[in-house]
Design a protein around this motif. Structure first.
Motif, mmCIF file in Angstrom:
data_model
loop_
_atom_site.group_PDB
_atom_site.id
_atom_site.type_symbol
_atom_site.label_atom_id
_atom_site.label_comp_id
_atom_site.label_asym_id
_atom_site.label_seq_id
_atom_site.Cartn_x
_atom_site.Cartn_y
_atom_site.Cartn_z
ATOM 1 N N GLY A 10 0.705 -0.758 0.129
ATOM 2 C CA GLY A 10 0.600 0.380 0.225
ATOM 3 C C GLY A 10 1.186 1.436 0.059
ATOM 4 N N GLY A 11 0.380 1.723 -0.721
ATOM 5 C CA GLY A 11 1.400 3.652 -0.764
ATOM 6 C C GLY A 11 0.431 5.194 -0.475
ATOM 7 N N SER A 12 -0.072 4.718 -0.052
ATOM 8 C CA SER A 12 -1.136 5.512 0.426
ATOM 9 C C SER A 12 -0.498 5.999 1.828
ATOM 10 C CB SER A 12 -2.286 6.002 0.404
ATOM 11 O OG SER A 12 -3.728 6.602 0.696
ATOM 12 N N ALA A 14 -1.048 5.928 4.523
ATOM 13 C CA ALA A 14 -0.287 4.708 6.263
ATOM 14 C C ALA A 14 1.094 4.075 5.717
ATOM 15 C CB ALA A 14 -1.329 3.704 6.317
ATOM 16 N N GLN A 36 -0.050 -1.295 -5.774
ATOM 17 C CA GLN A 36 -1.390 -1.800 -7.278
ATOM 18 C C GLN A 36 -1.273 -0.370 -7.906
ATOM 19 O OE1 GLN A 36 -4.586 -3.952 -5.406
ATOM 20 N NE2 GLN A 36 -5.303 -1.867 -4.873
ATOM 21 N N GLU A 37 -1.884 1.072 -7.925
ATOM 22 C CA GLU A 37 -2.006 2.113 -8.633
ATOM 23 C C GLU A 37 -0.624 2.155 -9.500
ATOM 24 O OE1 GLU A 37 -1.680 2.090 -5.087
ATOM 25 O OE2 GLU A 37 -3.721 3.151 -4.688
ATOM 26 N N PRO A 43 -6.076 11.579 -1.011
ATOM 27 C CA PRO A 43 -6.791 10.245 -0.700
ATOM 28 C C PRO A 43 -8.182 11.984 -0.469
ATOM 29 C CG PRO A 43 -4.714 9.769 0.792
ATOM 30 C CD PRO A 43 -4.825 10.053 -0.534
ATOM 31 N N CYS A 44 -7.649 12.792 0.117
ATOM 32 C CA CYS A 44 -7.998 13.701 1.082
ATOM 33 C C CYS A 44 -8.295 14.689 0.085
ATOM 34 C CB CYS A 44 -7.540 14.838 2.032
ATOM 35 S SG CYS A 44 -7.046 13.305 3.614
ATOM 36 N N VAL A 78 -0.388 -7.578 -4.909
ATOM 37 C CA VAL A 78 -0.627 -8.177 -4.287
ATOM 38 C C VAL A 78 -1.341 -9.070 -4.183
ATOM 39 C CG1 VAL A 78 -0.071 -8.779 -1.865
ATOM 40 C CG2 VAL A 78 1.515 -7.185 -2.870
ATOM 41 N N THR A 104 -0.833 -1.926 4.845
ATOM 42 C CA THR A 104 -1.805 -0.679 4.349
ATOM 43 C C THR A 104 -2.652 -0.820 3.133
ATOM 44 O OG1 THR A 104 -0.443 0.692 2.986
ATOM 45 C CG2 THR A 104 -0.008 0.299 4.888
ATOM 46 N N GLY A 106 -5.698 -0.253 3.292
ATOM 47 C CA GLY A 106 -6.523 1.167 3.372
ATOM 48 C C GLY A 106 -7.737 0.355 2.980
ATOM 49 N N LYS A 127 -10.017 5.516 -4.916
ATOM 50 C CA LYS A 127 -9.237 6.971 -4.861
ATOM 51 C C LYS A 127 -8.565 5.796 -6.404
ATOM 52 C CE LYS A 127 -9.283 6.234 -0.011
ATOM 53 N NZ LYS A 127 -8.936 4.970 0.646
ATOM 54 N N ASP A 278 -6.379 2.954 7.075
ATOM 55 C CA ASP A 278 -7.747 1.909 7.280
ATOM 56 C C ASP A 278 -8.252 0.379 7.644
ATOM 57 O OD1 ASP A 278 -8.679 5.210 6.965
ATOM 58 O OD2 ASP A 278 -9.585 4.316 5.100
ATOM 59 N N LEU A 295 -9.439 7.801 9.570
ATOM 60 C CA LEU A 295 -8.679 9.351 9.047
ATOM 61 C C LEU A 295 -7.189 8.940 8.243
ATOM 62 C CD1 LEU A 295 -10.431 11.750 11.586
ATOM 63 C CD2 LEU A 295 -10.593 11.743 9.331
ATOM 64 N N ALA A 296 -6.664 10.212 7.257
ATOM 65 C CA ALA A 296 -5.312 9.754 7.216
ATOM 66 C C ALA A 296 -3.878 10.568 8.220
ATOM 67 C CB ALA A 296 -5.540 11.119 5.809
#
Ligand SMILES: Cc1cc2nc3c(=O)[nH]c(=O)nc-3n(C[C@H](O)[C@H](O)[C@H](O)COP(=O)(O)OP(=O)(O)OC[C@H]3O[C@@H](n4cnc5c(N)ncnc54)[C@H](O)[C@@H]3O)c2cc1C
Length: 446
Positions: A10-12, A14, A36-37, A43-44, A78, A104, A106, A127, A278, A295-296
């Motif tokens: 996860g690359g956001s 968190a 993955q993106e 995000p906010c 993954v 992470t 999300g 997102k 999240d 929340l972020a």
């Protein structure tokens, strides 16, 4: 097979601070971040794509943040975690081994289980850059936009859609007020006034029971039978933890349907796997009870704990305070900790102090905005439990100060003696500084 000391999925909000935190705490360890993106979005910032920013490309987090911190980026999904072999498999067929793994993954937007939810031009706060491009193109040509949910996501989408488009925007909210889960009633009423003044129609105490149309949405039906025209529907009705990967790896999922973690952010099931953001279970700072607040800012705080704890147990998570802010037009709203209503619900005998003053001094300084601060204290011991703010752009930082005071268990007496710095062009006057005045009034009322 690739191998790293720490692998973050996860690359956001968190994933990034977890990976960077690990590099800072353990410079000798190798860190791989898998996401993955192609490009990760703030995000906010999603609602701002539809007005202020004008395109999803302007909402992208630069990958330089990873390269500058010597974190290796791997793009791809993954699909499996082999806990015995301590390796993750990617949809490409590649595998990456880890010593410590951080999840992470999300959250995903909730889609209401109502008829018609799958029709064309029904959107969520997804997102994903391509999805958002299509959503923006559709909104650009829309006449009637219906937003389901008047929480902060729904309200921000409504305000931004209205900003750049000549379209009718309606928010349908099932509760008596917009923003009711985040703010006390008087702030909600104030926010509703601003929304209405900006031309947004509010249908409160109203529930959408069906989305109408053939392939594409043409309207919505409310539970009372009323129908509203719509060529776009946006659902802003919350998010659910994305835990499929964790479930598949037989990691325990807790009662809030998030990955069960201990106070050091280790999964309950496997000491070598951590989770934050999240997708991870949360506890209230006040009661220790499980919480669903996502929340972020909470993701970031948890991720920093993970980064520090990966190879040495250093920090304990004291639970989420819940600090939130938003802006509608020029009017900002925010809250840290418990609202007065939530504090009473938790059984506290509360004392409230309120103070309103311009956020510059004298009040005629350019850019001055009247700003109200409401602080909520426990009558028994004077502890600060929460605070609500409405006013100028400083609101976002005032709620952060309130949060710092809560985190350090400050009392009304201590907040009233809080030493602030003031400047005519930057802050409220020291004479009427809202936080200290609100606390002083609360001390008097105890
Ligand atoms: C419209 C909107 C506005 C918001 N505004 C605010 C705000 O103003 N303030 C605030 O504090 N919070 C806000 N939030 C909440 C905030 O965005 C979330 O709390 C935050 O994004 C959580 O971060 P996260 O890293 O845990 O999860 P996410 O942001 O959901 O990121 C998850 C990451 O994991 C990746 N991933 C998932 N599964 C896999 C897999 N199998 N393989 C590889 N990668 C995978 C995803 O691609 C993504 O990179 C807002 C949310 C929305 C939707």
């Amino acid at each position: 097979m690739k191998q790293a000391d720490a692998v973050v999925i996860g690359g956001s909000a968190a994933g990034l601070p977890a990976a960077i935190g690990c590099r800072r705490r353990y410079p000798q360890k190798s860190v791989i971040l898998i996401r993955q993106e192609e490009q990760v979005l703030v995000p906010c910032g999603l609602p701002y794509i539809f007005g202020t920013l004008g395109s999803p490309e302007k909402d992208v987090v630069p990958d330089a943040i990873l390269t500058n911190n010597n974190v290796e980026l791997v793009k791809g999904e993954v699909v499996e975690i082999d806990r015995e072999k301590k390796a993750v498999s990617m949809s490409s067929g590649d595998t990456i081994g880890y010593d410590k793994l951080v999840l992470t993954t999300g959250s995903l937007p909730v889609v209401l289980p109502i008829p018609g939810a799958d029709k064309g031009n029904v959107f969520t706060a997804n997102k994903d850059l391509i999805y958002l491009k299509n959503m923006l193109d559709t909104i650009n040509g829309a006449r009637d936009v219906v937003i389901i949910g008047g929480g902060f996501i729904g309200v921000e989408f409504a305000d931004e859609c209205k900003k750049n488009h000549d379209c009718n925007v309606t928010i349908v909210e099932v509760l008596p007020h917009c923003l009711q889960l985040a703010l006390d009633e008087e702030f909600c009423v104030e926010a509703e006034k601003v929304l209405t003044e900006r031309g947004i129609k509010l249908l409160l105490n109203s529930k959408v029971e069906a989305i109408l149309g053939d392939k594409q949405v043409s309207g919505v039906r409310l539970s009372g039978g009323q129908e509203l025209k719509a060529d776009v529907v946006i659902m802003g009705v919350g998010a659910r933890p994305n835990v499929e990967l964790a479930k598949k790896a037989e990691l325990e999922i807790g009662p809030t349907k998030a990955i069960a973690v201990d106070r050091y952010m280790r999964t309950i099931t496997d000491v070598n796997i951590f989770a934050c953001g999240d997708c991870a279970e949360k506890y209230s700072f006040f009661s220790g009870k499980l919480s669903r607040t996502m929340l972020a800012s909470i993701a970031g705080a948890e991720a920093r704990i993970v980064g520090a704890n990966l190879f040495n147990t250093r920090y304990r998570n004291h639970g989420e305070i819940g600090v939130f802010s938003t802006i509608i037009g020029e009017q900002a709203f925010g809250c840290a900790g418990l609202t007065e209503a939530a504090a009473r619900q938790e059984g506290f005998d509360v004392v409230v102090g309120e103070s309103t003053a311009p956020d510059r001094h004298p009040g005629g300084m350019p850019g001055a905005a009247n700003t109200k601060v409401k602080l909520v204290f426990s009558r028994d011991n004077g502890l600060l439990l929460g605070g609500g703010v409405s006013g100028g752009k400083g609101t976002g930082e005032i709620v952060n100060i309130i949060s710092a005071c809560i985190q350090h268990w400050m009392t009304a007496y201590e907040v009233s003696l809080f030493q602030m710095g003031t400047h005519p062009a930057l802050t409220a006057s020291p004479i009427v500084y809202q936080m200290v005045n609100a606390a002083e009034l609360a001390v008097k009322a105890m």
